[in-house]
Design a protein around this motif. Structure first.
Motif, PDB file in Angstrom:
ATOM      1  N   GLY A 132     -27.149  34.813  18.877  1.00  0.00           N
ATOM      2  CA  GLY A 132     -27.915  33.910  18.033  1.00  0.00           C
ATOM      3  C   GLY A 132     -28.880  33.077  18.852  1.00  0.00           C
ATOM      4  N   LEU A 133     -29.298  31.943  18.305  1.00  0.00           N
ATOM      5  CA  LEU A 133     -30.264  31.094  19.002  1.00  0.00           C
ATOM      6  C   LEU A 133     -29.938  29.628  18.808  1.00  0.00           C
ATOM      7  N   ILE A 134     -30.479  28.821  19.742  1.00  0.00           N
ATOM      8  CA  ILE A 134     -30.345  27.366  19.678  1.00  0.00           C
ATOM      9  C   ILE A 134     -31.717  26.763  19.949  1.00  0.00           C
ATOM     10  N   ALA A 135     -32.110  25.770  19.144  1.00  0.00           N
ATOM     11  CA  ALA A 135     -33.343  25.026  19.369  1.00  0.00           C
ATOM     12  C   ALA A 135     -32.998  23.549  19.302  1.00  0.00           C
ATOM     13  N   THR A 136     -33.022  22.870  20.444  1.00  0.00           N
ATOM     14  CA  THR A 136     -32.516  21.496  20.473  1.00  0.00           C
ATOM     15  C   THR A 136     -33.432  20.518  19.743  1.00  0.00           C
ATOM     16  N   ILE A 147     -21.164  25.527  21.855  1.00  0.00           N
ATOM     17  CA  ILE A 147     -21.717  24.483  22.711  1.00  0.00           C
ATOM     18  C   ILE A 147     -23.139  24.158  22.282  1.00  0.00           C
ATOM     19  N   MET A 148     -23.385  22.900  21.960  1.00  0.00           N
ATOM     20  CA  MET A 148     -24.734  22.453  21.651  1.00  0.00           C
ATOM     21  C   MET A 148     -25.257  21.688  22.859  1.00  0.00           C
ATOM     22  N   PRO A 149     -26.225  22.259  23.593  1.00  0.00           N
ATOM     23  CA  PRO A 149     -26.706  21.584  24.795  1.00  0.00           C
ATOM     24  C   PRO A 149     -27.548  20.365  24.461  1.00  0.00           C
TER      25      PRO A 149
END
Length: 697
Positions: A132-136, A147-149
């Motif tokens: 998946g992906l993460i966009a802070t 984990i959410m950076p």
């Protein structure tokens, strides 16, 4: 790249579950717990409510606003879900589901259906089979990584979900923030090229870090990194590109130019920063993301420990970092604030009993020296050491100056709090001097690379018709190689000098041809089955008379018939024997992804034994060609050792550029060796004594 991928107004979670142990439940929980503020629409035909959100039976039922779908249903269902996204006008889909080409032929068929459905409906797909992906910036964790950076300047992409989770955990532990995290999975649609192009205009991205296992569109990848590098450095670790994975080839160049070489040549062309290990990937990411690039050469080492300072000095020498020569005024200022026993030249050793105030005084003097562009502070915990206070000092000096500052606080528990403080205040810190020096060296090389103006590729006038006719003739004859005489004509068509030569079908023709060329001559077997003539005695030099022609002819035929009795023999090639000169090799091997990779080294029979060669991705500039010559270990032999006259380096550069132009113009050419290229002394030019060209079917 659709903007909705990283900043969607609403998300449909297809396959959302109430069970947090299932992927659909974990993904939904991560989107919620990450703090995403847009609309969230669970899609599950067997539920009306999940996690406090109204659930919908299909994507078609989801209300506005919605820009992205996260799909976590089985593979066949994912294809239907993408079709529904297209009908609903959703432009982006993150397909986390597995069961596609990674499972075999049947899964590959489903993946092709998935891609076709997406393309027909205008949907861009990330994945499938991805984390998946993460966009802070959007507080979006559309992944099943828990984990959410923290927000930061690194955009990270990975072809391994497992390594991706390790990166996320490392970033949190080191206090390093991310702008984006993307797991590419099978790369059925969105690839590293798409992401790099998007991040080259992203204000949140200061560094792009990548773990790559395969680059399918090599030249587009290189172009994308070139477009990125003025905005952000590109740091990458590659795997699965070992020489063992390269196809078997017959040329010298091909046997040396494995997949690893192609990746290295492409990274150099693009201006990427290669990492050799996962540890180095982390080290480089920390250095590039926390500190500015050095403004030039000139490193100073400040320490309270002599031994580690010597190790740092040795590492600087090994990495090509120049230690700054301190100004007399700097040395005088240091003497005023340091004990008499301190070393006030570089490295500056302020002794083991140094408190934080001594580090502070010395560091502030050093960063004012005009020759100091980077500072490495090396500390070991001793009886009088104030680790945390020294960390505060180093961070303050770094913030107050433009000098690139790295720290090496050696130890574990004693310096743990200090290291945490340094990272929190954007000073990269390393456990050992060698790691800090390697990072700083990479930063300095990158700074020099982006500051250097791009040299133009030299235009080469050529008779391309001659080359096309030779290739077509070989194809019509069912051959995958160009005959020696045709190869010589191709070289001549591109302005590469070749010796006078001809083909003799029998001894009588050999005598006549040798006489017309003029003695001395070289005789070589002419056979499609003999690739490396010297290996079987298929070449004779110094033929200086008609009688010697007969002896050479008999010797070659006898040896070839003995070693290769089934070989097809066309006769022998007679060639003008060139005056002595340096023998070098110039070759090309065409990589499936990156195109022609050019090689240079000392020529003759030892090239594969010594492997003293350099590589570049075509096209090459004259500056690239000169660098290739300078890179080989035996460069001194060409430059003139112990009073010998230097070889004609510019003639070598000229031939390299012409071979590069030939390889770029004709994709049919898969392999090419000029071995040897006889290079005269000083400015007497170069002649291609032997040329072999292979073509694709």
């Amino acid at each position: 790249m659709p903007g909705g991928l990283f900043a969607p107004r609403g998300i449909a979670v297809v396959g959302a579950s109430r069970d947090p142990s299932k992927v659909g439940g974990a993904v939904l929980a991560n989107i919620v717990s990450g703090g995403y503020g847009g609309a969230i629409y669970p899609v599950n035909p067997n539920a009306t409510e999940i996690g406090g959100y109204a659930a919908y039976g299909s994507v078609a039922d989801v209300p506005d606003p919605v820009d992205m779908a996260v799909i976590v249903v089985p593979a066949r269902g994912a294809v239907d879900a993408v079709r529904q996204c297209a009908g609903r006008g959703i432009g982006s889909a993150v397909v986390i589901s597995a069961g596609f080409r990674e499972t075999g032929a049947a899964g590959a068929v489903i993946e092709r259906e998935l891609v076709a459905a997406a393309r027909d409906g205008g949907v861009r797909i990330l994945g499938p089979n991805c984390l998946g992906l993460i966009a802070t910036r959007s507080s979006l964790n559309a992944s099943f990584a828990p984990i959410m950076p923290a927000p930061g300047g690194i955009s990270f992409l990975s072809q391994s979900g497992a390594l991706g989770t390790a990166i996320l955990d490392w970033a949190r532990g080191e206090g390093i923030g991310l702008a984006h995290f993307v797991s590419l999975g099978n790369k059925a649609d969105i690839s590293e090229v798409d992401l790099i192009r998007m991040w080259s205009h992203d204000p949140d991205t200061r560094v792009v870090v990548a773990y790559l296992e395969a680059i399918s569109h090599g030249r587009a990848f290189v172009d994308s990194v070139i477009g990125l590098r003025s905005h952000a450095p590109f740091i990458a670790l590659t795997a699965g590109s070992s020489d063992a994975g390269a196809k078997a080839v017959s040329s010298h160049t091909g046997s040396l130019a494995g997949s690893r070489v192609a990746y290295e040549a492409a990274f150099r062309k693009a201006g990427a920063v290669p990492a050799r290990t996962v540890q180095e990937l982390f080290d480089l990411a920390e250095g590039f993301s926390r500190q500015p690039l050095p403004a030039g050469p000139g490193t100073v080492i400040l320490t309270n420990a002599g031994g580690p300072a010597i190790l740092a000095t040795d590492a600087c020498a090994a990495e090509g970092l120049t230690l700054a020569s301190l100004e007399p005024s700097t040395v005088s200022a240091l003497r005023e604030v340091l004990p008499d026993a301190a070393a006030v030249y570089n490295p500056v050793d302020i002794l083991g009993d140094a408190p934080a105030s001594r580090f502070d005084a010395a560091a502030r003097i050093l960063v004012e020296d005009p020759g100091v562009r980077s500072l490495i502070v090396v500390l070991t915990p001793q009886a009088m050491t104030e680790a945390l206070e020294t960390a505060q000092t180093v961070a303050s000096v770094a913030a107050d100056s433009s000098v690139t500052t790295l720290a090496v606080f050696m130890g574990d528990q004693t310096v743990a709090e200090a290291n945490t403080y340094l990272r929190e205040h954007d000073v990269p810190t390393y456990a050992f001097p060698e790691r800090a020096v390697a990072t700083l060296a990479a930063m300095q090389r990158h700074a020099l690379r982006i500051a250097r103006p791009e040299a133009p590729v030299r235009h080469v006038e050529a008779e391309t018709r001659v080359v096309r006719e030779a290739i077509d003739h070989a194809r019509e004859a069912g051959r995958t190689f160009i005959t020696e005489s045709s190869a010589a004509r191709i070289a001549g068509a591109y302005g590469i000098r070749v010796p006078a030569s001809g083909l003799a079908h029998d001894l009588s023709e050999a005598r006549s041809l040798a006489a017309s060329i003029g003695f001395p001559v070289v005789m070589k077997i002419a056979s499609p089955d003999v690739l490396h003539k010297s290996d079987i005695g298929g070449i004779v030099f110094d033929i200086d008379s008609v009688d010697a022609v007969e002896d050479a002819y008999d010797s070659i035929m006898r040896k070839v018939m003995h070693r290769l009795p089934e070989a097809t023999i066309w006769g022998v090639t007679l060639q003008e024997q060139l005056p002595p000169g340096r023998e070098v090799i110039i070759g090309v091997n065409r990589d499936a992804s990156f195109g022609p990779i050019l090689m240079f080294g000392l020529g003759g029979i030892y090239v594969e034994v010594l492997k003293d060669v350099s590589f570049r991705m075509c096209p090459v500039t004259p500056d690239d060609a000169r660098e290739m010559v300078d890179e080989i270990r035996s460069n001194a032999l060409l430059r003139g050792a112990r009073g010998e006259a230097p070889a004609d380096i510019e003639a070598i550069v000229d031939v390299i550029c012409r071979v590069s132009a030939l390889a770029m113009e004709f994709e049919d050419i898969t392999e090419l060796d000029i071995n040897p290229l006889i290079v005269g002394m000083r400015s007497t030019g170069a002649v291609a004594a032997d040329i072999r060209i292979g073509i694709g079917g």
